[in-house]
Design an enzyme around this catalytic site. Structure first.
Site, PDB file in Angstrom:
ATOM      1  N   ASP A 278      18.912 -30.665 -44.029  1.00 19.02           N
ATOM      2  CA  ASP A 278      17.445 -30.868 -44.501  1.00 19.02           C
ATOM      3  C   ASP A 278      16.283 -31.528 -43.740  1.00 19.02           C
ATOM      4  O   ASP A 278      15.391 -31.226 -43.588  1.00 19.02           O
ATOM      5  CB  ASP A 278      17.528 -31.453 -46.027  1.00 19.02           C
ATOM      6  CG  ASP A 278      18.285 -32.857 -45.934  1.00 19.02           C
ATOM      7  OD1 ASP A 278      18.709 -33.229 -44.799  1.00 19.02           O
ATOM      8  OD2 ASP A 278      18.470 -33.463 -46.876  1.00 19.02           O
ATOM      9  N   GLU A 386      15.382 -37.505 -54.864  1.00 19.32           N
ATOM     10  CA  GLU A 386      14.622 -36.309 -54.189  1.00 19.32           C
ATOM     11  C   GLU A 386      14.038 -35.369 -55.458  1.00 19.32           C
ATOM     12  O   GLU A 386      12.877 -35.082 -55.266  1.00 19.32           O
ATOM     13  CB  GLU A 386      15.827 -35.337 -53.791  1.00 19.32           C
ATOM     14  CG  GLU A 386      16.330 -35.355 -52.408  1.00 19.32           C
ATOM     15  CD  GLU A 386      17.323 -36.825 -52.101  1.00 19.32           C
ATOM     16  OE1 GLU A 386      17.767 -37.239 -53.255  1.00 19.32           O
ATOM     17  OE2 GLU A 386      17.262 -37.433 -51.115  1.00 19.32           O
TER      18      GLU A 386
END
Ligand SMILES: *[C@@H]1O[C@H](CO)[C@@H](O)[C@H](O)[C@H]1NC(C)=O
Ligand SMILES: *[C@@H]1O[C@H](CO)[C@@H](O)[C@H](O)[C@H]1NC(C)=O
Ligand SMILES: *[C@@H]1O[C@H](CO)[C@@H](O)[C@H](O)[C@H]1NC(C)=O
Ligand SMILES: *[C@@H]1O[C@H](CO)[C@@H](O)[C@H](O)[C@H]1NC(C)=O
Ligand SMILES: *[C@@H]1O[C@H](CO)[C@@H](O)[C@H](O)[C@H]1NC(C)=O
Ligand SMILES: *[C@@H]1O[C@H](CO)[C@@H](O)[C@H](O)[C@H]1NC(C)=O
Length: 572
Positions: A278, A386
């Site tokens: 990511d 997140e």
């Protein structure tokens, strides 16, 4: 082992904050109910942060992290990124990790006295000359990032964080740490070892396996260290590794997840946008904004299009083989929750994550999309940021009050399920909310910070910042730019002017959507990017695909997502 072990961090888009002054100081137009609600929520988040911080200071400092259930500590910096402890540190008593991670949050919340106290303690007592084997990626984003960010905040004359006594102590510490990183890059490929002993450098028999994030997410912190010290070695090492990594992409512009640093060959060829990969995407993009490097933008753009083409399925992203582009794993990992924020208009993906959050109360680490169930072994929720992060960015982009409500429900579940007398505890199993004796430092660096900024973004008024993958702010300074990335500012750009406006404005879509006309790959297939999904149409509730009908613009059938919304999902 590697996959689960890499705690790789999420990334998001700060574009809107950078090029627009979104914060509208004229409060007259605002709905007073929202103003009161935001102030009340901000105070709730402030309380959460201090509950975590003060318990750490009382029971764990100067060790690395707090164990909130037993009110003790763990010297976890040496364990981060690893499930098994192979080289137990013999003489390591911690590096005040949680304090370092809290510095920029203290600045965001405006606590000068505590910030100054921390700087003085660190400058007198912290040493990196310790026999501890640390994960380069984790140590970089948490410790180096925490130090360079706090150094910049401390030297900002407007913040007056340190009353005249600041003598670059944090930068001295950062430089000492950066020097200890350099031996990791001494490989035939320039790709760094994943592990380094702070005192002795690369250990004998060190593993040569590392991850895409491990090699590709060093450029922000090391680049800033070079800009601050004038020593180019840090930035060059990180850039060389990044470029080497990109040269290893497949013909589809996809990368794998793990690789060997001595041979430069892939080990795990399946990849997605979650763990292990990511922050590679994130850092390409953010480094372009911070340093104005055009080649990083081109790399990001190609990589982004490939992600949209091969990983996306409706609002979800699965994993795919880098060579063939064929889907491999149909799973949601909690780290992916950053992606909606990148796209700024990706309300639909965000909504699905919120749906899973609400189903369990928190977000499970891994969710099996095809079976709609939690992964049998990855049921934990380690206080990850997140979703809060995406919610913050999407609120900045749209000012849609719905995100304030999402933030409120995140705050409430954190207080309900994870707060204990001695701090905030991770969840071991989201199906029964069993707690684990660990308060991760990123809870203070990120989760609390993004929630606070969601409700009060006054920190962002004077300057434009990029947030690192660990939530540490770095200012966007023209002095650091090779060339200002004005390509990001379309001539017809409109800023969101006040809280009432819900106009989705995304520079990302301006950049990526024209690529619709690009020919991609051998198939010549065209790619549709997220910003072309009309959200207005997808607010329609549904039970089956048939409920959703056909999209009037494209004549394509719309389908019903897991959370019960109609959408025009991309199916390849
Ligand atoms: C770590 O703590 C132990 C026990 O208090 C002490 O004996 C040792 O000297 C410490 N090591 C360092 C490097 O400070
Ligand atoms: C700053 O932090 C300290 C330590 O947690 C706390 O006692 C103090 O109240 C805080 N000050 C402000 C202004 O929030
Ligand atoms: C930190 O440094 C100060 C000043 O050198 C010293 O008085 C204090 O004992 C140190 N604290 C620790 C925990 O070593
Ligand atoms: C390195 O690995 C080899 C082979 O497994 C072993 O014989 C040797 O003792 C190891 N050396 C160290 C320092 O661990
Ligand atoms: C995002 O989705 C939520 C839930 O459907 C909706 O209430 C909100 O208006 C949407 N926001 C935007 C900007 O489309
Ligand atoms: C902005 O400009 C682009 C390209 O010049 C155009 O395609 C787009 O429709 C314009 N957007 C608005 C809101 O005028």
């Amino acid at each position: 082992m590697m996959m689960g072990a890499w705690r790789c961090r999420a990334w998001l888009l700060l574009l809107l904050l950078i090029f627009c002054h979104l914060f509208d100081p004229s409060m007259s137009q605002l709905d007073s109910r929202w103003v009161a609600k935001k102030r009340q929520m901000r105070e709730k988040v402030r309380k959460m942060f201090y509950h975590a911080y003060e318990n750490y200071m009382a029971h764990a400092f100067p060790h690395d992290e707090l164990k909130p259930l037993t009110r003790s500590f763990t010297d976890s910096l040496s364990e981060l990124g690893n499930l098994k402890l192979e080289h137990l540190p013999t003489d390591y008593n911690g590096s005040a990790l949680t304090l370092i991670e809290s510095l920029s949050s203290l600045a965001v919340m405006g606590n000068r006295t505590e910030f100054e106290r921390a700087v003085i303690w660190l400058s007198e007592n912290l040493s990196f000359d310790v026999d501890a084997r640390v994960n380069l990626f984790e140590c970089n984003i948490r410790v180096l990032g925490g130090l360079v960010s706090a150094h910049i905040l401390a030297t900002d004359y407007t913040s007056k964080l340190v009353q005249g006594s600041y003598k670059n102590q944090l930068l001295v510490l950062a430089e000492d740490l950066g020097r200890r990183f350099l031996p990791a890059f001494d490989t035939p490929t320039g790709l760094p070892y994943a592990w380094i002993n702070l005192k002795y450098g690369v250990m004998e028999n060190e593993t040569t396996e590392t991850s895409t994030s491990g090699c590709g997410s060093l450029i922000l912190e090391m680049g800033v260290l070079s800009r601050l010290t004038g020593d180019p070695r840090y930035e060059s090492a990180a850039l060389r590794a990044l470029r080497k990594l990109w040269s290893m992409r497949s013909s589809l512009n996809l990368l794998g997840t793990t690789l060997d640093v001595t041979t430069g060959e892939w080990i795990e060829r399946s990849s997605g946008i979650g763990a292990g990969v990511d922050s590679f995407y994130e850092y390409l993009f953010k480094a372009h904004i911070l340093f104005g490097k055009e080649d990083l933008w081109r790399m990001f753009h190609s990589a982004y299009l490939a992600v949209q083409k091969y990983f996306r399925h409706g609002p979800w992203y699965h994993e795919a083989d880098m060579k063939t582009g064929k889907a491999t794993y149909w799973q949601l990992t909690s780290l992916q929750a950053f992606w909606p924020g990148l796209q700024a208009s990706a309300n639909s993906s965000h909504r699905e994550f919120v749906h899973v959050w609400k189903k369990f109360g928190v977000l499970p680490e891994r969710y099996l999309l095809d079976h709609q169930m939690v992964h049998p072994t990855e049921k934990y929720y380690p206080l990850r940021p997140e979703l809060a992060e995406s919610t913050f960015y999407l609120y900045q982009a749209t000012k849609d009050p719905w995100y304030i409500e999402v933030g409120e429900s995140i705050v409430n579940s954190l207080n309900l399920y994870t707060k204990v007398e001695g701090g905030f505890a991770s969840i071991r199993d989201v199906t029964n909310m069993e707690k684990e004796d660990h308060q991760h430092s990123f809870f203070l660096a990120e989760t609390c910070k993004y929630l606070y900024l969601l409700f009060d973004d006054s920190f962002l008024v004077d300057r434009n910042y990029i947030f690192t993958t660990e939530g540490h702010p770095l200012p966007v300074l023209s002095a650091w730019h090779e060339r200002l990335p004005e390509t990001f500012i379309p001539s017809n750009w409109t800023c969101v002017e006040n809280e009432k406006s819900t106009k989705p404005a995304s520079a990302m879509s301006q950049q990526v959507c024209p690529a619709l006309s690009l020919n991609l790959g051998d198939s010549g297939q065209k790619v549709e990017s997220a910003c072309h999904i009309p959200d207005a149409h997808s607010d329609h509730r549904c039970f089956t695909d048939e409920d959703c009908g056909v999209d009037s613009m494209s004549c394509r059938r719309r389908s019903c997502s897991m959370a019960g919304y109609c959408g025009l999902w991309l199916l390849i």
